[in-house]
Scaffold this motif. Structure first.
Motif, PDB file in Angstrom:
ATOM      1  N   GLY A 105      -2.626   2.463 -13.462  1.00  7.73           N
ATOM      2  CA  GLY A 105      -3.641   3.096 -12.473  1.00  7.73           C
ATOM      3  C   GLY A 105      -2.681   3.357 -11.246  1.00  7.73           C
ATOM      4  N   ARG A 106      -1.513   2.734 -10.925  1.00 12.97           N
ATOM      5  CA  ARG A 106      -0.796   2.687  -9.799  1.00 12.97           C
ATOM      6  C   ARG A 106       0.641   3.407 -10.129  1.00 12.97           C
ATOM      7  NH1 ARG A 106       1.087  -1.981  -7.349  1.00 12.97           N
ATOM      8  NH2 ARG A 106       1.259  -3.225  -9.199  1.00 12.97           N
ATOM      9  N   PHE A 107       1.153   3.185 -11.286  1.00 12.62           N
ATOM     10  CA  PHE A 107       2.604   3.744 -11.431  1.00 12.62           C
ATOM     11  C   PHE A 107       2.432   4.573 -12.398  1.00 12.62           C
ATOM     12  CE2 PHE A 107       5.354  -0.335 -10.672  1.00 12.62           C
ATOM     13  CZ  PHE A 107       4.525  -0.516  -9.230  1.00 12.62           C
ATOM     14  N   MET A 146       5.585   5.008  -7.871  1.00 15.37           N
ATOM     15  CA  MET A 146       5.020   3.810  -7.420  1.00 15.37           C
ATOM     16  C   MET A 146       3.982   4.126  -6.642  1.00 15.37           C
ATOM     17  SD  MET A 146       8.008   1.126  -8.389  1.00 15.37           S
ATOM     18  CE  MET A 146       8.962   1.644  -7.023  1.00 15.37           C
ATOM     19  N   ASN A 147       2.649   3.807  -6.492  1.00 17.78           N
ATOM     20  CA  ASN A 147       1.975   3.880  -5.633  1.00 17.78           C
ATOM     21  C   ASN A 147       1.036   2.645  -5.426  1.00 17.78           C
ATOM     22  OD1 ASN A 147       2.504   6.764  -5.343  1.00 17.78           O
ATOM     23  ND2 ASN A 147       0.856   7.234  -6.785  1.00 17.78           N
ATOM     24  N   SER A 148       0.186   2.539  -4.254  1.00 20.48           N
ATOM     25  CA  SER A 148      -0.394   1.358  -3.924  1.00 20.48           C
ATOM     26  C   SER A 148       0.674  -0.053  -4.296  1.00 20.48           C
ATOM     27  CB  SER A 148      -1.565   1.327  -4.624  1.00 20.48           C
ATOM     28  OG  SER A 148      -2.629   2.418  -4.449  1.00 20.48           O
ATOM     29  N   LEU A 149       1.674  -0.106  -4.008  1.00 19.67           N
ATOM     30  CA  LEU A 149       2.511  -1.037  -4.166  1.00 19.67           C
ATOM     31  C   LEU A 149       1.960  -2.353  -3.511  1.00 19.67           C
ATOM     32  CD1 LEU A 149       5.780   0.812  -3.565  1.00 19.67           C
ATOM     33  CD2 LEU A 149       5.336  -0.686  -5.561  1.00 19.67           C
ATOM     34  N   LYS A 150       2.142  -3.510  -4.100  1.00 19.77           N
ATOM     35  CA  LYS A 150       1.718  -4.836  -3.959  1.00 19.77           C
ATOM     36  C   LYS A 150       3.178  -5.752  -3.624  1.00 19.77           C
ATOM     37  CE  LYS A 150      -2.193  -4.296  -6.647  1.00 19.77           C
ATOM     38  NZ  LYS A 150      -2.830  -5.022  -7.745  1.00 19.77           N
ATOM     39  N   ASP A 209       5.072  -6.484  -6.575  1.00 13.26           N
ATOM     40  CA  ASP A 209       5.986  -5.505  -7.264  1.00 13.26           C
ATOM     41  C   ASP A 209       7.437  -5.653  -6.800  1.00 13.26           C
ATOM     42  OD1 ASP A 209       3.191  -3.421  -6.962  1.00 13.26           O
ATOM     43  OD2 ASP A 209       3.741  -4.347  -8.613  1.00 13.26           O
ATOM     44  N   SER A 243       4.103   3.810  -1.072  1.00 19.27           N
ATOM     45  CA  SER A 243       4.647   4.297  -2.229  1.00 19.27           C
ATOM     46  C   SER A 243       6.285   4.397  -2.262  1.00 19.27           C
ATOM     47  CB  SER A 243       4.176   5.876  -2.636  1.00 19.27           C
ATOM     48  OG  SER A 243       2.914   5.508  -2.600  1.00 19.27           O
ATOM     49  N   GLY A 272       0.752  -1.436  -0.040  1.00 18.02           N
ATOM     50  CA  GLY A 272      -0.108   0.152  -0.156  1.00 18.02           C
ATOM     51  C   GLY A 272       0.828   1.105   0.077  1.00 18.02           C
ATOM     52  N   VAL A 292       0.351  -2.751 -13.847  1.00 20.91           N
ATOM     53  CA  VAL A 292       0.828  -1.628 -12.864  1.00 20.91           C
ATOM     54  C   VAL A 292      -0.186  -0.514 -13.220  1.00 20.91           C
ATOM     55  CG1 VAL A 292       3.177  -2.312 -12.750  1.00 20.91           C
ATOM     56  CG2 VAL A 292       2.776  -0.601 -14.336  1.00 20.91           C
TER      57      VAL A 292
END
Length: 116
Positions: free
Chosen positions: A66-68, A83-87, A90, A17, A15, A64
């Motif tokens: 919508g997140r990156f 990079m946002n909302s990392l999982k 990733d 960044s 979650g 990625v």
């Protein structure tokens, strides 16, 4: 001599960044298409995002979107990957890539680990 120096990797919780940077030198940065790739342990290197030299829009891997966000600052010869909302999936070594005059150049990679 062409150099691509990536930085900004590290350990982050799911979650979170990170912003990766890649400082380029030795070629005409503004004329190069720039990309970020990643390689997870035991997997092949995969394209994450590409930004063209002029005009056009960036392209992203489906995983990625919508997140990156990839961006570039031609005045600073630098390309970024926000990079946002990392999982956890990733997690990989992230590589900066430049394509200039039909030549391919690679940076040294920066480790991104997404874990609790």
């Amino acid at each position: 001599q062409v150099q691509l120096v990536a930085s900004g990797g590290g350990l982050v919780q799911p979650g979170g960044s990170l912003r990766l940077s890649c400082a380029a030198s030795g070629f005409t940065f503004s004329s190069a298409a720039m990309s970020w790739y990643r390689q997870a342990p035991g997997k092949e290197r995969e394209l994450v995002a590409t930004i063209p030299s002029v005009g056009g829009s960036a392209n992203y891997a489906d995983s990625v979107k919508g997140r990156f966000t990839i961006s570039r600052d031609n005045a600073k010869n630098t390309v970024y990957l926000q990079m946002n909302s990392l999982k956890p999936e990733d997690t990989a070594v992230y590589y900066c890539h430049a394509r200039f005059l039909y030549f391919d150049y690679w940076g040294q990679g920066t480790q991104v680990t997404v874990s609790r």
